[in-house]
Write a protein that holds these residues in place. Structure first.
Motif, PDB file in Angstrom:
ATOM      1  N   ALA A 197       6.318   5.042  11.190  1.00 30.62           N
ATOM      2  CA  ALA A 197       7.770   4.861  11.021  1.00 30.62           C
ATOM      3  C   ALA A 197       8.278   5.583   9.769  1.00 30.62           C
ATOM      4  CB  ALA A 197       8.102   3.372  10.940  1.00 30.62           C
ATOM      5  N   GLU A 198       7.453   5.637   8.737  1.00 27.27           N
ATOM      6  CA  GLU A 198       7.897   6.212   7.461  1.00 27.27           C
ATOM      7  C   GLU A 198       7.525   7.687   7.312  1.00 27.27           C
ATOM      8  OE1 GLU A 198       8.502   4.039   4.185  1.00 27.27           O
ATOM      9  OE2 GLU A 198       9.458   2.798   5.714  1.00 27.27           O
ATOM     10  N   GLY A 199       6.783   8.223   8.285  1.00 26.11           N
ATOM     11  CA  GLY A 199       6.350   9.608   8.177  1.00 26.11           C
ATOM     12  C   GLY A 199       5.303   9.829   7.091  1.00 26.11           C
ATOM     13  N   VAL A 200       4.507   8.805   6.811  1.00 32.64           N
ATOM     14  CA  VAL A 200       3.440   8.932   5.801  1.00 32.64           C
ATOM     15  C   VAL A 200       2.126   9.279   6.514  1.00 32.64           C
ATOM     16  CG1 VAL A 200       2.032   7.669   4.132  1.00 32.64           C
ATOM     17  CG2 VAL A 200       4.506   7.316   4.202  1.00 32.64           C
ATOM     18  N   PRO A 201       1.502  10.410   6.184  1.00 29.34           N
ATOM     19  CA  PRO A 201       0.220  10.750   6.811  1.00 29.34           C
ATOM     20  C   PRO A 201      -0.850   9.720   6.443  1.00 29.34           C
ATOM     21  CG  PRO A 201       1.175  12.660   5.692  1.00 29.34           C
ATOM     22  CD  PRO A 201       1.953  11.459   5.248  1.00 29.34           C
ATOM     23  N   LEU A 202      -1.568   9.237   7.460  1.00 31.12           N
ATOM     24  CA  LEU A 202      -2.557   8.166   7.275  1.00 31.12           C
ATOM     25  C   LEU A 202      -3.869   8.566   7.938  1.00 31.12           C
ATOM     26  CD1 LEU A 202      -3.345   5.138   6.649  1.00 31.12           C
ATOM     27  CD2 LEU A 202      -2.379   4.583   8.894  1.00 31.12           C
ATOM     28  N   THR A 206      -5.007  11.412  -1.331  1.00 32.65           N
ATOM     29  CA  THR A 206      -5.762  11.277  -2.579  1.00 32.65           C
ATOM     30  C   THR A 206      -5.819   9.811  -3.024  1.00 32.65           C
ATOM     31  OG1 THR A 206      -3.709  11.939  -3.683  1.00 32.65           O
ATOM     32  CG2 THR A 206      -5.423  13.607  -3.488  1.00 32.65           C
ATOM     33  N   ILE A 207      -5.404   8.892  -2.135  1.00 33.33           N
ATOM     34  CA  ILE A 207      -5.507   7.465  -2.442  1.00 33.33           C
ATOM     35  C   ILE A 207      -6.008   6.755  -1.192  1.00 33.33           C
ATOM     36  CG2 ILE A 207      -3.069   7.025  -1.866  1.00 33.33           C
ATOM     37  CD1 ILE A 207      -3.064   4.845  -4.056  1.00 33.33           C
ATOM     38  N   MET A 262       0.839  -1.213   0.000  1.00 36.70           N
ATOM     39  CA  MET A 262       0.000   0.000   0.000  1.00 36.70           C
ATOM     40  C   MET A 262       0.870   1.257   0.000  1.00 36.70           C
ATOM     41  SD  MET A 262      -2.973  -1.102   2.694  1.00 36.70           S
ATOM     42  CE  MET A 262      -4.229  -2.333   2.237  1.00 36.70           C
ATOM     43  N   VAL A 263       1.864   1.276   0.853  1.00 31.85           N
ATOM     44  CA  VAL A 263       2.718   2.471   0.938  1.00 31.85           C
ATOM     45  C   VAL A 263       3.526   2.635  -0.353  1.00 31.85           C
ATOM     46  CG1 VAL A 263       4.643   3.531   2.166  1.00 31.85           C
ATOM     47  CG2 VAL A 263       2.780   2.464   3.451  1.00 31.85           C
ATOM     48  N   GLU A 264       4.026   1.523  -0.903  1.00 31.66           N
ATOM     49  CA  GLU A 264       4.801   1.643  -2.155  1.00 31.66           C
ATOM     50  C   GLU A 264       3.899   2.076  -3.313  1.00 31.66           C
ATOM     51  OE1 GLU A 264       7.926  -0.834  -3.280  1.00 31.66           O
ATOM     52  OE2 GLU A 264       8.845  -0.636  -1.298  1.00 31.66           O
ATOM     53  N   THR A 265       2.681   1.541  -3.363  1.00 29.02           N
ATOM     54  CA  THR A 265       1.749   1.936  -4.430  1.00 29.02           C
ATOM     55  C   THR A 265       1.413   3.418  -4.322  1.00 29.02           C
ATOM     56  OG1 THR A 265       0.829  -0.292  -4.519  1.00 29.02           O
ATOM     57  CG2 THR A 265      -0.538   1.477  -5.411  1.00 29.02           C
ATOM     58  N   MET A 266       1.171   3.874  -3.092  1.00 31.66           N
ATOM     59  CA  MET A 266       0.911   5.306  -2.875  1.00 31.66           C
ATOM     60  C   MET A 266       2.031   6.144  -3.486  1.00 31.66           C
ATOM     61  SD  MET A 266       1.143   7.439   0.661  1.00 31.66           S
ATOM     62  CE  MET A 266       2.926   7.483   0.435  1.00 31.66           C
ATOM     63  N   ARG A 267       3.278   5.769  -3.186  1.00 33.88           N
ATOM     64  CA  ARG A 267       4.417   6.548  -3.697  1.00 33.88           C
ATOM     65  C   ARG A 267       4.546   6.403  -5.208  1.00 33.88           C
ATOM     66  NH1 ARG A 267       7.877   4.531   1.091  1.00 33.88           N
ATOM     67  NH2 ARG A 267       7.615   6.227   2.592  1.00 33.88           N
ATOM     68  N   ASP A 268       4.456   5.156  -5.704  1.00 36.09           N
ATOM     69  CA  ASP A 268       4.624   4.912  -7.145  1.00 36.09           C
ATOM     70  C   ASP A 268       3.620   5.713  -7.967  1.00 36.09           C
ATOM     71  OD1 ASP A 268       6.592   3.141  -6.545  1.00 36.09           O
ATOM     72  OD2 ASP A 268       5.432   1.328  -7.006  1.00 36.09           O
ATOM     73  N   GLU A 269       2.409   5.887  -7.426  1.00 34.73           N
ATOM     74  CA  GLU A 269       1.361   6.550  -8.195  1.00 34.73           C
ATOM     75  C   GLU A 269       1.259   8.040  -7.879  1.00 34.73           C
ATOM     76  OE1 GLU A 269      -2.226   4.149  -8.114  1.00 34.73           O
ATOM     77  OE2 GLU A 269      -1.133   2.387  -8.824  1.00 34.73           O
ATOM     78  N   GLY A 270       2.251   8.554  -7.145  1.00 30.25           N
ATOM     79  CA  GLY A 270       2.358  10.000  -6.992  1.00 30.25           C
ATOM     80  C   GLY A 270       1.486  10.628  -5.915  1.00 30.25           C
ATOM     81  N   TYR A 312      -8.617   1.901  -3.945  1.00 33.83           N
ATOM     82  CA  TYR A 312      -8.425   0.475  -4.249  1.00 33.83           C
ATOM     83  C   TYR A 312      -9.235  -0.356  -3.266  1.00 33.83           C
ATOM     84  CZ  TYR A 312      -4.559   1.303  -7.499  1.00 33.83           C
ATOM     85  OH  TYR A 312      -3.806   1.688  -8.576  1.00 33.83           O
ATOM     86  N   LEU A 313     -10.007  -1.303  -3.797  1.00 29.49           N
ATOM     87  CA  LEU A 313     -10.776  -2.221  -2.964  1.00 29.49           C
ATOM     88  C   LEU A 313      -9.977  -3.515  -2.839  1.00 29.49           C
ATOM     89  CD1 LEU A 313     -12.851  -0.210  -4.354  1.00 29.49           C
ATOM     90  CD2 LEU A 313     -14.564  -1.963  -3.919  1.00 29.49           C
TER      91      LEU A 313
END
Lengths: 381, 381
Positions: free
Chosen positions: A199-204, A247-248, A168-176, A289-290
Motif C-alpha cells: 500500500a505504501e510502495g515500500v520495497p520489502l 539496508t534495514i 517497522m515502516v516508520e523506523t525504516m523511514r526515520d533512520e534513512g 533489529y531483532l
C-alpha cells in the motif's frame, strides 16, 4: 443483571502464570472479583484475545514442556512444568508472584462508569495485559470502539501486530533507509507488513522457511520472497536486497545464522558497484533489529560485513513512547480504518481458557509455528 | 643532495601487499620514484611507523601464515602465503592490485614545496597510508610538526590510538553514558584510555586476559580491572559494572562470548535494584561497539539481556567525519600537548622494512598479542 453488576461487581476466572521458588511453572485459572467500575472505567466481557509470541514468554517462561503435568478437577485444571535451573536467574523478579497474561483483546462492555455510560453494550478492542480472563476492567481511554460490523475476533489483534508493522515502516523511514527485509515473513505480522508495504510502495524482501509460505506471500502480491530452506538462499537473498536497496531488517528468529546472512547479503549487494577496495567494507550502515526469538539459541555473527553494521533489540513500547500520544492516536486511527483489509488477522483455532491449560493445545501454540495463530475466547465454557 | 632531490625527485623502497587471482598473498618491497613535491607538499624520510592491528588486515589479509614461503634475494625478499578459497570473495576488489600499507608514521622532512619550505629538516607525524616506505610524499596539511625533544618514535602513533581513545570517551558522552568498559585493556590503546579516563574522571572497567596484564594496569592507577581468565569473571565483571554504572563498552576482541558476557553483566547490574518483574528486561540501553577482531571467530550472542541492547562496528573515520575539521584539530592539539604522557606508546621491538618480510618477525607481530607492539623504521638498512 447489569445493574446488579454495577452495584456489587462481578467475579470471573483469570489465567495466572506463576514461577515458584522450587523451579516450577504453574498455570491456573483463579476466580477474581472485579469491583464496580469508577467513573471513567468500563468492565469488558472478553471474547477474543490472541496468543502472540510476545505473550508466550510471560505465559510459559523457559519451562520444559516435556515435563507438563495436569492437576485438579477438569473444570479448574492446574498445569505444572519444570524450569531448568540455569534459567531461574533471569526470573528472580517474578518468583512466587502469580502473573496475569495477555497483551490485547476485544469484547463487549458489560458495565460502565458514570462518565462513560454510552459505551455500555459496545464492542471494544483493548490493550494493557491480563486479557486471558472472563472480565477485564480498564480505563475507557484504553479502549477503541470497534467499527460497525466488526466482531470481537476482528478487533482482537488491533494493537500488537498492526502497530509493530507500522513501527517497522516508520523506523525504516526515520533512520534513512528506503527498503526493508523481514523474516518469518509468512506470520500474521508478516502478511500484514506485506500488505502495508504494498500500500505504501515500500520495497520489502520477505524471508520465509518453506515453499508453501513463499507461495502464500506471492499470491498476496509480494514481489520479493526468498526461501531460507533453498540451496541458493544466500545468492537469492543478495539479489533481492540488491534490487530493492534494503539496508534495514526486522528479524523475528533471533538465534542461528539468519541475522548474519542478512548483513552479509547487504554488504555483498552494496559492494557490487565497481570501486576501489575498502578494507573496512562499505560505509553504508546496515541495520538489523531483532524483535522476536523464534529460535531461542545463540545468534552467530561471522562479521564479514565491514564495520558499518549494527544489530539490537526492537520493542514496540519505546517506539510508541518516542512518537508520543498524538503519534499513537494517528496510528490507531489508521488501524481501525483498515481493520478488515491491511490489518486483518487469521487464526488457526479458537480455544477457551480451560483449553489453554490442555497439554495438547498448549504444545500446539507453544511451537510458535509461523502462520499458525491461536485465539482465546474466555466466554467459551 | 636536497636540492638535487628538489629537481629530480627521489626513489625509495615501499612495501606492497598483493592478493593474486591464484589465491596468494605476496608481500614485496618495490622501488618507487617520487616526483618533486608540489608547492604545498613535503617529502618525508619515514623513520617510525607502528604496526597497528588495523594495518594487519590490509597487510596480511586472511592469508594462511603456516604456508609462508620466501623468494628472491636477501636484500629484496618476496614473501608469499596461500589464501583459503572461502576468503577470496571478500577480497575481489583488491585482486592483483599492489596495495600500499601503513596508516601512520613519523619522520624528517627531506624536501618541501615552495610554499612550505620552513618545514625542511623538521620532524613530523603523518596520517594517510603508505607509511611502510622509505619516503612518503604528502600535503603539508596532513603533517603535524612534533614538539621539540620528541623523536620520530614518539610521534609515530599520534593518530590512530590517541584519536580512538578520545573518540571512545566522546562517544560515551555523546550517547548519554557515564562510564565505560574496555576489552584487551592492556594494549597500548588500553593503557592510553586508562590514562585518559583517569585524567577526565571517567569510570572505566578494564577487561584483561591475565594476572600480569591486570597488575600492569593497576600499577598505572586503574581502579577496575577484571581478568577474563579468572573463574569468577562473570561476577567480578557484574560488580565492576554495577559500581561504575557503565552501559557502553568498546571491544577489540570481537569473536567468542565476551560481548555477550558484557551485555549480560550490564543487564544483571541494572536489574539489581528491587522492582517489578519486567519481561523485556531493563529499559536502559546497553551498547557494545566492536572496533577490533583479535578473535576472528564468530561472535556468540545468547541474548539474555532483554531488548534494550545494541552492538555494532566502531571505526575512527566516521567519528572524525562527524566532529568535522574543527573537532579533529581540537583533538590533535590535545594529543600533541600530551604526547609523552597521556598518549605515549611503548614498543616491543623496532624492525626494518626487510625484517617485516622475515617470517620470524612477521609471525610475531601477526599474533596481535596484547601489550606487544612493533615499530617499523624504514631508514634501517
Amino acid at each position: 443483571m447489569t445493574s446488579q453488576m454495577q452495584r456489587e461487581g462481578i467475579t470471573g476466572l483469570e489465567l495466572r502464570s506463576t514461577v515458584t521458588s522450587d523451579r516450577r511453572l504453574i498455570l491456573s485459572l483463579e476466580p477474581v472479583r472485579l469491583r464496580p467500575p469508577a467513573a471513567h472505567e468500563v468492565v469488558v466481557a472478553v471474547q477474543a484475545a490472541p496468543l502472540n509470541p510476545s505473550d508466550l514468554g510471560l505465559l510459559l517462561g523457559p519451562a520444559d514442556l516435556a515435563t507438563i503435568a495436569v492437576e485438579g478437577p477438569a473444570e479448574r485444571p492446574r498445569l505444572t512444568a519444570a524450569i531448568p535451573e540455569h534459567a531461574m536467574a533471569s526470573l528472580s523478579a517474578r518468583i512466587d508472584q502469580p502473573m496475569s497474561v495477555g497483551n490485547e483483546g476485544a469484547g463487549t462492555v458489560v458495565a460502565a462508569g458514570s462518565a462513560v455510560g454510552h459505551l455500555l453494550g459496545r464492542k471494544v478492542a483493548m490493550f494493557g495485559g491480563a486479557m486471558y480472563a472472563q472480565f477485564r476492567k480498564l480505563p475507557a481511554a484504553d479502549c477503541v470502539v470497534l467499527p460497525d460490523g466488526a466482531s470481537a475476533a476482528d478487533g482482537a489483534s488491533m494493537f500488537v501486530n498492526p502497530l509493530t508493522a507500522l513501527a517497522m515502516v516508520e523506523t525504516m523511514r526515520d533512520e534513512g533507509h528506503r527498503a526493508l527485509v523481514h523474516t518469518a515473513a509468512a506470520s500474521n505480522l508478516g502478511q500484514m507488513l506485506n500488505r502495508l508495504c504494498l500500500a505504501e510502495g515500500v520495497p520489502l524482501v520477505n524471508i520465509v522457511r518453506s515453499d508453501l509460505q513463499a507461495e502464500r506471500l506471492r499470491s498476496a502480491g509480494a514481489g520479493h520472497v526468498v526461501d531460507s530452506s533453498s540451496a541458493d538462499f544466500a545468492q537469492r537473498l543478495e539479489d533481492a536486497i540488491a534490487s530493492t536497496g534494503a539496508t534495514i531488517a526486522f528479524d523475528a528468529v533471533g538465534g542461528g545464522g539468519l541475522v548474519d546472512a542478512i548483513l552479509h547479503a547487504m554488504e555483498r549487494s552494496l559492494s557490487r558497484p565497481a570501486g576501489a577496495f575498502s578494507r573496512y567494507g562499505s560505509t553504508t550502515l546496515k541495520q538489523v533489529y531483532l524483535y522476536g526469538s523464534l529460535d531461542p539459541g545463540p545468534t552467530i555473527l561471522n562479521r564479514t560485513y565491514g564495520m558499518a553494521w549494527r544489530i539490537g533489540g526492537f520493542l514496540l513500547t519505546p517506539f510508541l513512547d518516542r512518537i508520543g500520544p498524538a503519534g499513537v492516536a494517528r496510528l490507531r486511527d489508521r488501524v481501525a480504518a483498515e481493520l478488515k483489509t491491511t490489518f486483518a488477522s487469521n487464526y488457526t483455532a479458537t480455544i477457551s481458557l480451560r483449553e489453554m491449560l490442555d497439554p495438547r493445545h498448549l504444545s500446539a501454540f507453544a511451537r510458535r509455528a509461523t502462520g499458525e495463530k491461536y485465539l482465546v475466547d474466555p466466554s467459551l465454557p
